[in-house]
Design an enzyme around this catalytic site. Structure first.
Site, PDB file in Angstrom:
ATOM      1  N   GLY A   1       6.620   5.353 -10.813  1.00  0.00           N
ATOM      2  CA  GLY A   1       7.434   5.588  -9.615  1.00  0.00           C
ATOM      3  C   GLY A   1       6.854   4.935  -8.372  1.00  0.00           C
TER       4      GLY A   1
ATOM      5  N   TYR B   1      -6.713   3.361  -5.625  1.00  0.00           N
ATOM      6  CA  TYR B   1      -5.475   3.505  -4.867  1.00  0.00           C
ATOM      7  C   TYR B   1      -4.970   4.948  -4.878  1.00  0.00           C
ATOM      8  CZ  TYR B   1      -1.926   1.364  -2.068  1.00  0.00           C
ATOM      9  OH  TYR B   1      -1.138   1.003  -1.011  1.00  0.00           O
TER      10      TYR B   1
ATOM     11  N   CYS C   1       8.032   0.545   8.949  1.00  0.00           N
ATOM     12  CA  CYS C   1       7.314  -0.564   9.551  1.00  0.00           C
ATOM     13  C   CYS C   1       6.095   0.022  10.254  1.00  0.00           C
ATOM     14  CB  CYS C   1       8.298  -1.216  10.516  1.00  0.00           C
ATOM     15  SG  CYS C   1       7.626  -2.389  11.609  1.00  0.00           S
TER      16      CYS C   1
ATOM     17  N   GLY D   1       0.351  15.244  -1.300  1.00  0.00           N
ATOM     18  CA  GLY D   1      -0.369  14.112  -1.888  1.00  0.00           C
ATOM     19  C   GLY D   1      -1.465  14.535  -2.837  1.00  0.00           C
TER      20      GLY D   1
END
Ligand SMILES: NC(=O)c1ccc[n+]([C@@H]2O[C@H](COP(=O)([O-])OP(=O)(O)OC[C@H]3O[C@@H](n4cnc5c(N)ncnc54)[C@H](O)[C@@H]3O)[C@@H](O)[C@H]2O)c1
Lengths: 566, 566
Positions: B171, B317, B406, B497
């Site tokens: 994902g 990561y 952004c 997370g």
């Protein structure tokens, strides 16, 4: 470092009274009359500090002196870390003290960070600049004992003829003897530090002292028989006192404790040492200190449990002595006596009632006397409030800035304009400031122990009806809402009262400078803040809170819509 | 329950656009194009939910529809619990999700409370109604690799001519090949599940696939030599790929990994089995599965460490592969390669840069295209930004409400008016809404992973220079300051997370409706919010943050006063 306390009078050093109020309250917390160890920045409650270091303190003052009317100062664990432009209606100071990510949220990690200078223990009102000395706690203790008497001795005149045994005459615990005698009872309090006893005697909080437990028991029994209020500090370790009571075969009516048991290293004293010897041991060999401290604490809890078995009414007074002994000595029976909140305070919280306090920034006692009159004028029907105010005027000495505490609630249903008790009183003070009847602004604040401001499973949220004791969303929402409503100082602390990792709680200050803006802010903050208490307890299913919400028009979304709560 | 996503267009159901924006964003999070399991209210990230229950969801919507312009709705773990009058300039919604008192701050206690219906896991952007689908992760991966290129190949055109070896095309990991090629680089990604490779190829995220590692190396070398972007999925286990690379004697420029190593049973695949065989083994004999999975993971880490020794740039990561191998295989050297935040993201955080995102409430892609132009007009000198916007327009599909991500920062030093990058852009969008160039208001929000909004010692605040990884005062101050500055929604979550108890973080939304008030709010919020990132990193002693504060006039009290920091 020499320390003087808060500036007083009507001239200010800052750009406005809201900044000045923060500056005076910070300094007031460090007034030698108010703080336990001002030279170390320690205000109360073990190591509860007002600023991280003297450098940080100086920098906070410097920032407050320059802070604009639309700027906000950020204080992170007692250190000023930023200043940002917000709005005039926003808080002037935002404070977060000793908060840690859950998995690291322990004294152990806290002490590592503290050693690196990265964090500070703010206790409850120390790091949020709202401490006002022992007078702050006195009313809470008075209310708790009054409620105890109402529940257990409904036909008695308060605690008249009853004996209360406790320990700890520190910043907060020192209020116990006076709160007992104000309720007409008799108090024996063990305290290892003789200077603390002397201080309570000087300030009229305690009547006598002795090194001899037998003498204390004798005098207490005499007074109780005569129905006379009496208090005596016994210069000894609490655990030793309990052993002595057993030997003596004497059982008091009520037993509790306010040593700083929440902190076994910096707060609690092990038996077998003088204060000086123990302080030296702590420096030299902290591990041994902790072991001996915990051994003493276990004996201490054994003493309380034994008296309970023999018929005394026992309750923990929020110092986490039960949790400590359960954790470190695997004693599950430590929780066999209740905490004071579920026992005596929660029914008040359901109505949004909590320890509202205010200080006269002028420094003039006359300003507080005017507010005493105002509260009686405003709530003439409340006898209990009248008795408290009258006793407080007589018996509670001012320390630092003159101030007063008084439990007020939501209870907007009683008011034709639908204003809460807290808002009505704050608006009245604001008017008195505007009219010049009070010389300088008054700052209104409260304890972190309040109806909707705290999650603390071993104390304020012990044994919540729905099991939500540890849910910390509530204090966070309370802090956000206080900020949204425009309180002048808002703070969020971890670990006050019961130690790091065991609680999360918040505080607010509103400066009543007589302005229209102050009135607006007061009206909002003193509705939302006690309102959180009502919704938090309504959500947990307390009938008193649901009734309060109905009577006072507090919106409780899922109840109002008749949808299932879950 | 059928689910449709956000209402679109210019007619609103609520009293104002600020309430409407909350309603649309909540619904957008549950759009079947956006959410993983909208029927269970699960948005992403395991069990990250947008509301506690369908009853709670209905009640939130009902409250939002009635909410006045000076009222604030309180949401506690996905359930509406109160509505209070605040001010027009205050947030309309305040949210706290899954926060627990430290000592109870674990999955275990969370699950107990969840079973009683008392709490909800909000992940990061799920429970704060800010998730916008997978485009969020692409930009993060793109930025990480861009920063890596800036640091290690400062004179290179991004990753042009450079090879990146990784694994995991799930994902989030599936964004890796596209993020590499967007940076002009070449990517080899091992993936055990062939269907996952096929899916990345179908959606244009990956270019080619093979079962033959030699072929992959050959094609990668060719592309790198030619300076052509190229990506190839290799259908094999990551650990086997690393063995193959050693045999082949080939060393890439960069090595990382995004297999689901954080979960050795349900996420990671052991070597020596097809996916079907492994799935069968997991059912039949989970203990053997875990042992073999951990053996493979240890070889996998060995492979990364070996390539690092031979000159490759290695980083983790955020899948905790280092922690897993350290914990389960006692390999302390597992942490000999860095996490992605300290390595590549922190320098951005020091400048207040973070994942700014915005959504067009009209539902019309043209509105986002207009903002794309605006960002390029505003920052014509930023090539990197131009490239991202151009690539995103071409390659990133909209999901639910059209939106864009952004990274923008503080960096007010670049602007003649001293406005931050974020504020400049938000003000420009607000003008476009006012002028009618954009049809309906735009809501600006961000990830909780941002410069000054998170404490997460295993990820965002790993290895802070001063050791303050676990200090959670910062996210709390961030939430309070966002509220003081008047953001429209402010939220505080535990555990996004990295799981309950491992992080605390916040989020904000500002609704740009073209009004003067929105402009004021945007100016303040988009200064204070990235400003917190600058002061947080300045306080930790990062030179980049201190430089940013100097260049952009951010007040850092104790540095400015030249006093010692501690
Ligand atoms: N910033 C971040 O912080 C961040 C960003 C993205 C992902 N992550 C982490 O990266 C991991 C991946 O996330 P995801 O959402 O893509 O997970 P996912 O479960 O959707 O995908 C993982 C993929 O890895 C493959 N895989 C597992 N073991 C393998 C092995 N030994 N060899 C080759 N392939 C293997 C699986 O087949 C699957 O396709 C997670 O641990 C996640 O937490 C972190």
């Amino acid at each position: 470092r020499e320390y003087q306390g808060a500036p007083t009078g009507t001239d200010i050093e800052c750009e406005g009274w809201r900044q000045e109020a923060a500056l005076r309250m910070l300094n007031n917390n460090l007034d030698p009359e108010v703080a336990e160890k001002p030279e170390e920045l320690v205000v109360y409650g073990g190591t509860g500090r007002a600023a991280r270091s003297w450098d940080a303190y100086d920098a906070i003052l410097a920032e407050l002196r320059e802070l604009g009317d639309d700027e906000t100062l950020l204080v992170q664990s007692g250190k000023p870390v930023g200043v940002f432009q917000t709005r005039e209606e926003s808080p002037r100071v935002l404070i977060a003290n000793s908060n840690l990510v859950g998995r690291w949220d322990s004294w152990e990690h806290f002490h590592e960070l503290e050693a690196k200078g990265l964090i500070m223990y703010g206790q409850m009102t120390a790091g949020s600049w709202a401490y006002i000395g022992t007078q702050g706690i006195i009313q809470g203790t008075y209310e708790t004992l009054a409620e105890l008497a109402r529940q257990h001795y409904p036909d008695n005149d308060g605690l008249r003829g009853k004996t209360v045994v406790t320990a700890g005459l520190g910043g907060m615990g020192g209020a116990q003897p006076l709160a007992v005698t104000m309720n007409h009872g008799v108090c024996i309090a063990a305290e290892v530090d003789e200077e603390r006893i002397d201080r309570r005697i000087e300030t009229g909080y305690c009547m006598a002292k002795t090194d001899d437990l037998d003498e204390a028991i004798e005098r207490a029994e005499e007074a109780a028989e005569a129905g006379e209020p009496f208090s005596i500090g016994v210069h000894m370790n609490a655990a030793d006192m309990f052993d002595g009571l057993r030997e003596h075969g004497w059982v008091p009516d009520v037993v509790t404790d306010q040593t700083s048991a929440h902190d076994e290293l910096e707060g609690y004293y092990p038996s077998g040492y003088t204060v000086e010897e123990a302080d030296e041991l702590r420096e030299r060999d902290p591990e041994t200190y902790v072991e001996e401290s915990m051994d003493t604490m276990e004996r201490h809890v054994d003493g309380i449990l034994r008296l309970q078995d023999e018929g005394a009414i026992a309750f923990e007074y929020g110092n986490n002595i039960r949790g400590q002994v359960e954790d470190h000595r695997n004693r599950e029976d430590a929780f066999d006596f209740p905490g004071f909140v579920p026992a005596y305070i929660r029914p008040l919280f359901c109505r949004g009632k909590g320890p509202f306090r205010w200080a006269a920034l002028s420094g003039d006692p006359a300003d507080i006397h005017r507010t005493d009159e105002a509260v009686l004028e405003l709530f003439p029907e409340k006898d209990h409030l009248r008795r408290w105010i009258e006793l407080a005027r007589e018996q509670v000495h001012f320390q630092g800035l003159p101030s007063r505490v008084c439990w007020l609630g939501y209870q907007a249903g009683d008011d034709p304009d639908g204003l809460t008790e807290r808002a009505r009183f704050a608006l009245r003070i604001n008017e008195l400031v505007a009219d010049g009847e009070i010389q300088a602004p008054v700052v209104v604040t409260r304890d972190h122990l309040d109806a909707g401001s705290v999650a603390s499973p071993n104390r304020e949220t012990e044994a919540m009806r729905d099991g939500s004791d540890a849910v910390a969303d509530w204090p966070i929402l309370n802090a956000l809402l206080n900020t949204a409503a425009g309180a002048d100082i808002v703070s969020v602390h971890d670990g006050g009262g019961v130690g790091i990792g065991n609680s999360l709680h918040t505080n607010n200050h509103v400066v009543l400078d007589g302005s229209e803006q102050a009135a607006e802010t007061a009206k909002r903050v003193f509705t939302t803040d006690p309102g959180m208490g009502v919704v938090r307890h309504a959500d947990a299913g307390y009938e008193e809170a649901l009734a309060e919400a109905r009577e006072s028009d507090v919106r409780v979304p899922m109840r109002d819509r008749g949808e299932s709560n879950r």
